[in-house]
Design a protein around this motif. Structure first.
Motif, PDB file in Angstrom:
ATOM      1  N   VAL A  38       7.073  -1.311  -2.666  1.00 19.69           N
ATOM      2  CA  VAL A  38       6.053  -0.662  -3.097  1.00 19.69           C
ATOM      3  C   VAL A  38       5.949  -1.562  -3.984  1.00 19.69           C
ATOM      4  N   HIS A  39       7.272  -2.325  -4.505  1.00 23.00           N
ATOM      5  CA  HIS A  39       6.963  -3.243  -5.350  1.00 23.00           C
ATOM      6  C   HIS A  39       6.799  -4.777  -4.954  1.00 23.00           C
ATOM      7  N   THR A  45      -0.830  -6.991  -6.569  1.00 17.76           N
ATOM      8  CA  THR A  45      -1.926  -6.473  -6.861  1.00 17.76           C
ATOM      9  C   THR A  45      -1.907  -6.592  -8.135  1.00 17.76           C
ATOM     10  N   GLY A  46      -1.335  -6.950  -8.606  1.00 19.12           N
ATOM     11  CA  GLY A  46      -1.320  -7.361 -10.276  1.00 19.12           C
ATOM     12  C   GLY A  46      -0.206  -6.169 -11.474  1.00 19.12           C
ATOM     13  N   THR A  47       0.401  -5.144 -10.728  1.00 23.08           N
ATOM     14  CA  THR A  47      -0.100  -4.391 -11.199  1.00 23.08           C
ATOM     15  C   THR A  47       1.477  -3.856 -11.983  1.00 23.08           C
ATOM     16  N   ARG A  54       8.396  -2.571 -20.579  1.00 31.09           N
ATOM     17  CA  ARG A  54       7.466  -1.432 -19.266  1.00 31.09           C
ATOM     18  C   ARG A  54       7.824  -1.806 -17.431  1.00 31.09           C
ATOM     19  N   ARG A  55       8.245  -3.241 -17.682  1.00 31.76           N
ATOM     20  CA  ARG A  55       8.664  -3.966 -16.323  1.00 31.76           C
ATOM     21  C   ARG A  55      10.560  -3.158 -16.087  1.00 31.76           C
ATOM     22  N   ALA A  61      12.691   3.015 -13.178  1.00 32.74           N
ATOM     23  CA  ALA A  61      12.251   3.559 -12.402  1.00 32.74           C
ATOM     24  C   ALA A  61      12.562   3.948 -10.821  1.00 32.74           C
ATOM     25  N   LEU A  62      11.797   2.645  -9.570  1.00 36.22           N
ATOM     26  CA  LEU A  62      11.543   2.670  -8.595  1.00 36.22           C
ATOM     27  C   LEU A  62      13.241   2.250  -8.035  1.00 36.22           C
TER      28      LEU A  62
END
Length: 325
Positions: A38-39, A45-47, A54-55, A61-62
């Motif tokens: 997911v990372h 995708t630049g998300t 935030r990062r 959270a991941l």
């Protein structure tokens, strides 16, 4: 990923309780593999936010739940247990009624859905054909992992089928698709499409893109540092709010007449004044009509201070020479 796939292979080959249990515990970090996947998708995708709180929160959270679930799998039997099935041998089964197993399932589904959405949007919004092919392969690979995971975790167990774990087959297919994208479509290769956004983000000079009315629509990190405004705080403001209004008007008039401007000096800031050198040009759309303008801003405060000191020193030397004569 390779380590977890190898461990699952050994689970399938083990024929004793202790053997299956050992390789089941050894493969407990499969949730971290999902987090890494997911990372990768979020960065691709630049998300993924480039920095800041935030990062940090997103990465926490991941990865923290992924590591937590892996440790729970190693030290407890709350998520998977080893059982004997006549005619098949020793297998591992999910503890479907346990709250930890349900929580793990929900977390994995949520992060995979987030990655799938980001991948799909990136595919549909890809600017060029080659980038679209790259994003489509990543999207299909991720969808394969999700589908195989649903088969292995929900659909097949309803029919009493618990082996093999198809998640890792999906990861193999995902890896093969990424390898094909690298070889066929130059995924991760340096190209104008992939390099330009990163160059603009990391270039030392500030970049400001404005619409025809002088309203800022984009700016890079260096620009936010020069003007001492948050990067997102520049967007929506007028160019005249970050440099003197008369200078902004003079730049726009020069651009309207000549199409470009260079070495335009302006003073910015009130409490701590600084000098910047501005270069820019008109940006046109596909029909050749003016669509705005781009400015490249460089902080030359140090250079101007050195020039001033050199000029004062030369004046003093000249005065001393005159007095000596």
């Amino acid at each position: 990923s390779e380590m977890c796939i190898r461990d699952r292979f050994f689970i399938w080959q083990a024929d004793t309780y202790d053997g299956v249990l050992f390789w089941l515990k050894a493969s407990s970090f499969w949730t971290v593999v999902i987090a890494l996947t997911v990372h990768f998708v979020l960065v691709f995708t630049g998300t993924m936010p480039r920095g800041g709180v935030r990062r940090t929160l997103l990465l926490a959270a991941l990865y923290l739940p992924a590591v937590g679930f892996a440790l729970v799998e190693i030290f407890t039997d709350w998520i998977y247990v080893v059982a004997y099935e006549p005619g098949v041998g020793y297998i591992y089964l999910p503890v479907q009624g346990h709250p930890v197993y349900l929580l793990e399932t929900v977390c994995v589904v949520l992060v995979m859905l987030q990655a799938s959405y980001a991948s799909f949007v990136s595919w549909r919004r890809a600017p060029g054909e080659r980038i679209r092919h790259q994003n489509r392969l990543v999207c299909v690979g991720l969808a394969t992992v999700v589908i195989f995971g649903a088969l292995s975790g929900a659909i097949l167990p309803l029919y009493g089928i618990h082996t093999p774990n198809l998640v890792f087959i999906g990861l193999v297919i995902f890896s093969l698709l990424i390898a094909h994208a690298i070889r066929r479509y130059g995924l991760f290769a340096l190209s104008p499409e992939t390099a330009v956004p990163e160059i603009l983000r990391t270039m030392p000079d500030g970049l400001v893109l404005a619409d025809p009315d002088g309203r800022i629509v984009a700016a890079n990190e260096s620009a936010s540092g020069i003007f001492r405004v948050a990067e997102t705080g520049l967007v929506g403001r007028s160019v005249g709010s970050i440099i003197p209004e008369e200078d902004a008007l003079a730049i726009r008039e020069t651009l309207a007449g000549q199409g470009r401007v260079s070495d335009f000096e302006a003073r910015i800031g009130h409490e701590n004044p600084r000098v910047v050198s501005i270069a820019g040009s008109t940006v046109r759309d596909r029909d050749g009509e003016p669509a705005g303008f781009v400015l490249i801003v460089r902080d030359i405060t140090g250079r101007k201070a050195s020039e001033t000191a050199l000029r004062i020193a030369n004046e003093k030397i000249s005065m001393l020479s005159q007095l000596t004569r």
